[in-house]
Design a protein around this motif. Structure first.
Motif, PDB file in Angstrom:
ATOM      1  N   VAL A  66       8.988   0.122  35.543  1.00  0.00           N
ATOM      2  CA  VAL A  66       8.640   1.305  36.335  1.00  0.00           C
ATOM      3  C   VAL A  66       8.002   0.890  37.655  1.00  0.00           C
ATOM      4  N   MET A  67       7.126  -0.094  37.634  1.00  0.00           N
ATOM      5  CA  MET A  67       6.418  -0.528  38.837  1.00  0.00           C
ATOM      6  C   MET A  67       7.316  -1.366  39.750  1.00  0.00           C
ATOM      7  N   ALA A  68       8.424  -1.894  39.225  1.00  0.00           N
ATOM      8  CA  ALA A  68       9.326  -2.713  40.038  1.00  0.00           C
ATOM      9  C   ALA A  68       9.868  -1.901  41.209  1.00  0.00           C
ATOM     10  N   GLU A  69      10.208  -0.649  40.961  1.00  0.00           N
ATOM     11  CA  GLU A  69      10.721   0.196  42.038  1.00  0.00           C
ATOM     12  C   GLU A  69       9.685   0.317  43.156  1.00  0.00           C
ATOM     13  N   GLU A  70       8.455   0.537  42.773  1.00  0.00           N
ATOM     14  CA  GLU A  70       7.388   0.663  43.763  1.00  0.00           C
ATOM     15  C   GLU A  70       7.175  -0.653  44.506  1.00  0.00           C
ATOM     16  N   ARG A  71       7.207  -1.758  43.748  1.00  0.00           N
ATOM     17  CA  ARG A  71       7.010  -3.075  44.362  1.00  0.00           C
ATOM     18  C   ARG A  71       8.143  -3.379  45.337  1.00  0.00           C
ATOM     19  N   PHE A  72       9.399  -3.133  44.904  1.00  0.00           N
ATOM     20  CA  PHE A  72      10.543  -3.400  45.777  1.00  0.00           C
ATOM     21  C   PHE A  72      10.533  -2.484  47.007  1.00  0.00           C
ATOM     22  N   HIS A  73      10.090  -1.271  46.828  1.00  0.00           N
ATOM     23  CA  HIS A  73       9.979  -0.348  47.965  1.00  0.00           C
ATOM     24  C   HIS A  73       8.976  -0.898  48.989  1.00  0.00           C
ATOM     25  N   GLY A  74       7.834  -1.361  48.508  1.00  0.00           N
ATOM     26  CA  GLY A  74       6.811  -1.924  49.410  1.00  0.00           C
ATOM     27  C   GLY A  74       7.296  -3.178  50.104  1.00  0.00           C
ATOM     28  N   GLU A  75       7.960  -4.067  49.352  1.00  0.00           N
ATOM     29  CA  GLU A  75       8.478  -5.299  49.958  1.00  0.00           C
ATOM     30  C   GLU A  75       9.572  -4.981  50.974  1.00  0.00           C
ATOM     31  N   GLY A  76      10.436  -4.049  50.638  1.00  0.00           N
ATOM     32  CA  GLY A  76      11.501  -3.651  51.563  1.00  0.00           C
ATOM     33  C   GLY A  76      10.946  -3.038  52.838  1.00  0.00           C
ATOM     34  N   TYR A  77       9.914  -2.253  52.690  1.00  0.00           N
ATOM     35  CA  TYR A  77       9.282  -1.638  53.855  1.00  0.00           C
ATOM     36  C   TYR A  77       8.714  -2.724  54.767  1.00  0.00           C
ATOM     37  N   GLN A  78       7.999  -3.694  54.176  1.00  0.00           N
ATOM     38  CA  GLN A  78       7.393  -4.771  54.973  1.00  0.00           C
ATOM     39  C   GLN A  78       8.463  -5.592  55.687  1.00  0.00           C
ATOM     40  N   GLU A  79       9.540  -5.929  54.989  1.00  0.00           N
ATOM     41  CA  GLU A  79      10.620  -6.703  55.610  1.00  0.00           C
ATOM     42  C   GLU A  79      11.290  -5.888  56.722  1.00  0.00           C
ATOM     43  N   GLY A  80      11.532  -4.623  56.468  1.00  0.00           N
ATOM     44  CA  GLY A  80      12.148  -3.758  57.473  1.00  0.00           C
ATOM     45  C   GLY A  80      11.269  -3.566  58.697  1.00  0.00           C
ATOM     46  N   TYR A  81       9.983  -3.443  58.461  1.00  0.00           N
ATOM     47  CA  TYR A  81       9.043  -3.278  59.569  1.00  0.00           C
ATOM     48  C   TYR A  81       9.024  -4.531  60.442  1.00  0.00           C
ATOM     49  N   ALA A  82       8.981  -5.703  59.797  1.00  0.00           N
ATOM     50  CA  ALA A  82       8.962  -6.964  60.547  1.00  0.00           C
ATOM     51  C   ALA A  82      10.250  -7.132  61.351  1.00  0.00           C
ATOM     52  N   GLU A  83      11.387  -6.846  60.736  1.00  0.00           N
ATOM     53  CA  GLU A  83      12.679  -6.966  61.423  1.00  0.00           C
ATOM     54  C   GLU A  83      12.778  -5.965  62.575  1.00  0.00           C
ATOM     55  N   GLY A  84      12.346  -4.736  62.341  1.00  0.00           N
ATOM     56  CA  GLY A  84      12.376  -3.712  63.382  1.00  0.00           C
ATOM     57  C   GLY A  84      11.462  -4.052  64.547  1.00  0.00           C
ATOM     58  N   SER A  85      10.309  -4.600  64.260  1.00  0.00           N
ATOM     59  CA  SER A  85       9.386  -5.001  65.327  1.00  0.00           C
ATOM     60  C   SER A  85      10.006  -6.085  66.189  1.00  0.00           C
ATOM     61  N   HIS A  86      10.628  -7.059  65.538  1.00  0.00           N
ATOM     62  CA  HIS A  86      11.270  -8.151  66.280  1.00  0.00           C
ATOM     63  C   HIS A  86      12.402  -7.614  67.161  1.00  0.00           C
ATOM     64  N   LEU A  87      13.253  -6.775  66.589  1.00  0.00           N
ATOM     65  CA  LEU A  87      14.366  -6.215  67.357  1.00  0.00           C
ATOM     66  C   LEU A  87      13.873  -5.314  68.482  1.00  0.00           C
ATOM     67  N   GLY A  88      12.766  -4.614  68.254  1.00  0.00           N
ATOM     68  CA  GLY A  88      12.198  -3.762  69.298  1.00  0.00           C
ATOM     69  C   GLY A  88      11.719  -4.569  70.489  1.00  0.00           C
ATOM     70  N   VAL A  89      11.117  -5.712  70.219  1.00  0.00           N
ATOM     71  CA  VAL A  89      10.652  -6.587  71.306  1.00  0.00           C
ATOM     72  C   VAL A  89      11.846  -7.122  72.087  1.00  0.00           C
ATOM     73  N   VAL A  90      12.872  -7.560  71.371  1.00  0.00           N
ATOM     74  CA  VAL A  90      14.070  -8.096  72.025  1.00  0.00           C
ATOM     75  C   VAL A  90      14.731  -7.013  72.891  1.00  0.00           C
ATOM     76  N   GLU A  91      14.892  -5.814  72.340  1.00  0.00           N
ATOM     77  CA  GLU A  91      15.516  -4.727  73.090  1.00  0.00           C
ATOM     78  C   GLU A  91      14.660  -4.317  74.289  1.00  0.00           C
ATOM     79  N   GLY A  92      13.357  -4.273  74.099  1.00  0.00           N
ATOM     80  CA  GLY A  92      12.458  -3.926  75.202  1.00  0.00           C
ATOM     81  C   GLY A  92      12.515  -4.947  76.327  1.00  0.00           C
ATOM     82  N   ARG A  93      12.580  -6.212  75.967  1.00  0.00           N
ATOM     83  CA  ARG A  93      12.665  -7.269  76.980  1.00  0.00           C
ATOM     84  C   ARG A  93      13.976  -7.156  77.758  1.00  0.00           C
ATOM     85  N   ARG A  94      15.068  -6.902  77.050  1.00  0.00           N
ATOM     86  CA  ARG A  94      16.374  -6.769  77.708  1.00  0.00           C
ATOM     87  C   ARG A  94      16.384  -5.550  78.632  1.00  0.00           C
TER      88      ARG A  94
END
Length: 121
Positions: free
Chosen positions: A15-43
């Motif tokens: 039951v907690m795996a779903e919550e854990r995977f959701h949190g990990e996915g959010y963190q990975e997505g946030y990090a990737e989005g932040s990186h892409l945002g910086v790249v797009e902003g610089r361009r």
């Protein structure tokens, strides 16, 4: 009875795996989005900075060319044009090329555009 707590822990993990995977996915997505945002902003900033520099360079070239052409003319009409050209050149030289955080960047650019249009008439 020892088997019951072990099986409930196993179900809790499932039951907690779903919550854990959701949190990990959010963190990975946030990090990737932040990186892409910086790249797009610089361009985006590089592209629009280059456009602005090209525009101002065009205005400066125009003003310097006409200043040279009007140097030998001494009548009053051309004297007014030379003063206006000197004003445009001064505005361009004072433009803050190196400071993208300058509060009045767009306002100053609009003034330069207006002065250029005034010279073209």
């Amino acid at each position: 009875m020892a088997a019951a707590p072990a099986s409930s822990d196993m179900f809790d993990e499932i039951v907690m795996a779903e919550e854990r995977f959701h949190g990990e996915g959010y963190q990975e997505g946030y990090a990737e989005g932040s990186h892409l945002g910086v790249v797009e902003g610089r361009r985006y900033g590089s592209l629009h900075g280059a456009k602005m520099g090209s525009e101002i360079g065009c205005y400066l070239g125009f003003a310097l060319t006409w200043q040279c052409l009007l140097q030998k003319c001494t009548d009053e009409k051309n004297s007014k044009k030379r003063r206006a050209l000197d004003s445009l050149i001064g505005m361009i030289q004072k433009f803050p090329y190196e400071d993208p955080t300058y509060d009045k960047l767009q306002e100053d650019l609009e003034k330069i555009r207006g002065k250029f249009k005034q010279e073209c008439v």
